[in-house]
Design a protein around this motif. Structure first.
Motif, PDB file in Angstrom:
ATOM      1  N   PRO A   1       0.508  13.291  -7.377  1.00  0.00           N
ATOM      2  CA  PRO A   1       1.706  13.670  -8.132  1.00  0.00           C
ATOM      3  C   PRO A   1       2.917  12.858  -7.667  1.00  0.00           C
ATOM      4  CG  PRO A   1       0.562  15.611  -7.310  1.00  0.00           C
ATOM      5  CD  PRO A   1      -0.080  14.407  -6.662  1.00  0.00           C
ATOM      6  N   TYR A   2       3.848  12.655  -8.584  1.00  0.00           N
ATOM      7  CA  TYR A   2       4.981  11.776  -8.327  1.00  0.00           C
ATOM      8  C   TYR A   2       5.784  12.172  -7.082  1.00  0.00           C
ATOM      9  CZ  TYR A   2       9.076   8.890  -9.069  1.00  0.00           C
ATOM     10  OH  TYR A   2      10.088   7.982  -8.913  1.00  0.00           O
ATOM     11  N   PHE A   3       6.130  13.450  -6.948  1.00  0.00           N
ATOM     12  CA  PHE A   3       6.977  13.840  -5.826  1.00  0.00           C
ATOM     13  C   PHE A   3       6.229  13.798  -4.498  1.00  0.00           C
ATOM     14  CE2 PHE A   3       9.486  15.408  -9.379  1.00  0.00           C
ATOM     15  CZ  PHE A   3      10.681  14.766  -9.084  1.00  0.00           C
ATOM     16  N   ARG A   4       4.932  13.969  -4.519  1.00  0.00           N
ATOM     17  CA  ARG A   4       4.143  13.779  -3.292  1.00  0.00           C
ATOM     18  C   ARG A   4       4.189  12.301  -2.896  1.00  0.00           C
ATOM     19  NH1 ARG A   4      -1.802  15.671  -3.592  1.00  0.00           N
ATOM     20  NH2 ARG A   4      -0.734  17.620  -3.994  1.00  0.00           N
ATOM     21  N   TYR A   5       4.113  11.446  -3.895  1.00  0.00           N
ATOM     22  CA  TYR A   5       4.198   9.996  -3.686  1.00  0.00           C
ATOM     23  C   TYR A   5       5.544   9.611  -3.064  1.00  0.00           C
ATOM     24  CZ  TYR A   5       5.297   5.288  -5.593  1.00  0.00           C
ATOM     25  OH  TYR A   5       5.715   4.012  -5.788  1.00  0.00           O
ATOM     26  N   ILE A   6       6.631  10.152  -3.617  1.00  0.00           N
ATOM     27  CA  ILE A   6       7.962   9.869  -3.077  1.00  0.00           C
ATOM     28  C   ILE A   6       8.063  10.363  -1.636  1.00  0.00           C
ATOM     29  CG2 ILE A   6      10.429  10.406  -3.281  1.00  0.00           C
ATOM     30  CD1 ILE A   6       9.385   8.391  -5.389  1.00  0.00           C
ATOM     31  N   ASN A   7       7.562  11.564  -1.381  1.00  0.00           N
ATOM     32  CA  ASN A   7       7.583  12.094  -0.014  1.00  0.00           C
ATOM     33  C   ASN A   7       6.751  11.244   0.932  1.00  0.00           C
ATOM     34  OD1 ASN A   7       9.353  14.306  -0.113  1.00  0.00           O
ATOM     35  ND2 ASN A   7       7.803  15.524  -1.150  1.00  0.00           N
ATOM     36  N   ARG A   8       5.645  10.714   0.444  1.00  0.00           N
ATOM     37  CA  ARG A   8       4.811   9.843   1.287  1.00  0.00           C
ATOM     38  C   ARG A   8       5.586   8.595   1.695  1.00  0.00           C
ATOM     39  NH1 ARG A   8       1.626   5.708  -0.152  1.00  0.00           N
ATOM     40  NH2 ARG A   8       1.402   6.348  -2.336  1.00  0.00           N
ATOM     41  N   ILE A   9       6.329   8.027   0.752  1.00  0.00           N
ATOM     42  CA  ILE A   9       7.128   6.839   1.066  1.00  0.00           C
ATOM     43  C   ILE A   9       8.200   7.196   2.100  1.00  0.00           C
ATOM     44  CG2 ILE A   9       8.757   5.136   0.151  1.00  0.00           C
ATOM     45  CD1 ILE A   9       7.195   5.295  -2.504  1.00  0.00           C
ATOM     46  N   ILE A  10       8.888   8.306   1.881  1.00  0.00           N
ATOM     47  CA  ILE A  10       9.938   8.730   2.820  1.00  0.00           C
ATOM     48  C   ILE A  10       9.347   8.979   4.202  1.00  0.00           C
ATOM     49  CG2 ILE A  10      11.557  10.604   3.361  1.00  0.00           C
ATOM     50  CD1 ILE A  10      11.946  10.836   0.254  1.00  0.00           C
ATOM     51  N   ASN A  11       8.228   9.697   4.243  1.00  0.00           N
ATOM     52  CA  ASN A  11       7.612  10.060   5.524  1.00  0.00           C
ATOM     53  C   ASN A  11       6.953   8.883   6.235  1.00  0.00           C
ATOM     54  OD1 ASN A  11       8.422  12.728   5.288  1.00  0.00           O
ATOM     55  ND2 ASN A  11       6.583  13.309   4.179  1.00  0.00           N
TER      56      ASN A  11
ATOM     57  N   LEU B   1       0.822  -1.214   0.000  1.00  0.00           N
ATOM     58  CA  LEU B   1       0.000   0.000   0.000  1.00  0.00           C
ATOM     59  C   LEU B   1       0.856   1.263   0.000  1.00  0.00           C
ATOM     60  CD1 LEU B   1      -2.830  -1.044   2.471  1.00  0.00           C
ATOM     61  CD2 LEU B   1      -3.007  -0.756  -0.012  1.00  0.00           C
ATOM     62  N   ILE B   2       1.966   1.233   0.700  1.00  0.00           N
ATOM     63  CA  ILE B   2       2.842   2.403   0.759  1.00  0.00           C
ATOM     64  C   ILE B   2       3.458   2.692  -0.606  1.00  0.00           C
ATOM     65  CG2 ILE B   2       5.000   3.330   1.724  1.00  0.00           C
ATOM     66  CD1 ILE B   2       4.253   1.858   4.342  1.00  0.00           C
ATOM     67  N   VAL B   3       3.904   1.663  -1.304  1.00  0.00           N
ATOM     68  CA  VAL B   3       4.606   1.893  -2.577  1.00  0.00           C
ATOM     69  C   VAL B   3       3.677   1.920  -3.790  1.00  0.00           C
ATOM     70  CG1 VAL B   3       6.793   0.982  -1.739  1.00  0.00           C
ATOM     71  CG2 VAL B   3       5.223  -0.536  -2.945  1.00  0.00           C
ATOM     72  N   THR B   4       2.374   1.804  -3.568  1.00  0.00           N
ATOM     73  CA  THR B   4       1.419   1.862  -4.670  1.00  0.00           C
ATOM     74  C   THR B   4       0.929   3.292  -4.832  1.00  0.00           C
ATOM     75  OG1 THR B   4       0.741  -0.405  -4.255  1.00  0.00           O
ATOM     76  CG2 THR B   4      -0.764   0.953  -5.535  1.00  0.00           C
ATOM     77  N   ARG B   5       0.833   3.718  -6.086  1.00  0.00           N
ATOM     78  CA  ARG B   5       0.447   5.103  -6.374  1.00  0.00           C
ATOM     79  C   ARG B   5      -0.691   5.139  -7.380  1.00  0.00           C
ATOM     80  NH1 ARG B   5       3.563   8.298 -10.621  1.00  0.00           N
ATOM     81  NH2 ARG B   5       2.443  10.246 -10.730  1.00  0.00           N
ATOM     82  N   ASN B   6      -1.667   5.996  -7.128  1.00  0.00           N
ATOM     83  CA  ASN B   6      -2.720   6.284  -8.099  1.00  0.00           C
ATOM     84  C   ASN B   6      -2.243   7.491  -8.899  1.00  0.00           C
ATOM     85  OD1 ASN B   6      -4.947   7.308  -9.481  1.00  0.00           O
ATOM     86  ND2 ASN B   6      -6.371   6.524  -7.954  1.00  0.00           N
ATOM     87  N   LYS B   7      -1.816   7.259 -10.140  1.00  0.00           N
ATOM     88  CA  LYS B   7      -1.204   8.314 -10.953  1.00  0.00           C
ATOM     89  C   LYS B   7      -2.153   9.480 -11.217  1.00  0.00           C
ATOM     90  CE  LYS B   7       2.097   5.302 -13.174  1.00  0.00           C
ATOM     91  NZ  LYS B   7       2.650   4.779 -14.400  1.00  0.00           N
ATOM     92  N   ARG B   8      -3.436   9.216 -11.225  1.00  0.00           N
ATOM     93  CA  ARG B   8      -4.399  10.292 -11.481  1.00  0.00           C
ATOM     94  C   ARG B   8      -4.592  11.202 -10.276  1.00  0.00           C
ATOM     95  NH1 ARG B   8      -8.982   6.574 -13.909  1.00  0.00           N
ATOM     96  NH2 ARG B   8      -7.805   5.730 -15.634  1.00  0.00           N
ATOM     97  N   LYS B   9      -4.362  10.673  -9.091  1.00  0.00           N
ATOM     98  CA  LYS B   9      -4.678  11.419  -7.878  1.00  0.00           C
ATOM     99  C   LYS B   9      -3.465  11.907  -7.099  1.00  0.00           C
ATOM    100  CE  LYS B   9      -9.101   9.168  -7.076  1.00  0.00           C
ATOM    101  NZ  LYS B   9      -9.922   8.458  -6.107  1.00  0.00           N
TER     102      LYS B   9
END
Length: 70
Positions: free
Chosen positions: A19-29, A9-17
């Motif tokens: 943005p990529y860098f928010r996704y990366i920050n979510r993983i880091i955080n 769930l952490i490394v899965t991203r909904n590309k439509r909802k």
């Protein structure tokens, strides 16, 4: 929650909802070392053009463009 499911769930991203860098920050955080390692290996693999038998100039250009900020 099962650790494998949590990591997925952490490394899965909904590309439509998301943005990529928010996704990366979510993983880091997330402070989840396993999820962070999974994403690092994914990025490393995506940057490796030798995985593509006959990369086109477009593929090479897009790979460089998409991975340059990381």
């Amino acid at each position: 929650m099962n650790e494998t499911i949590e990591n997925t769930l952490i490394v899965t991203r909904n590309k439509r909802k998301e943005p990529y860098f928010r996704y990366i920050n979510r993983i880091i955080n997330s402070n989840n070392l396993t999820a962070l390692n999974i994403k690092c290996y994914d990025i490393e693999n995506n940057r490796n053009l030798s995985r593509i038998p006959n990369p086109t100039k477009k593929t090479v250009k897009e790979t460089k463009k998409n991975m340059s900020p990381i």
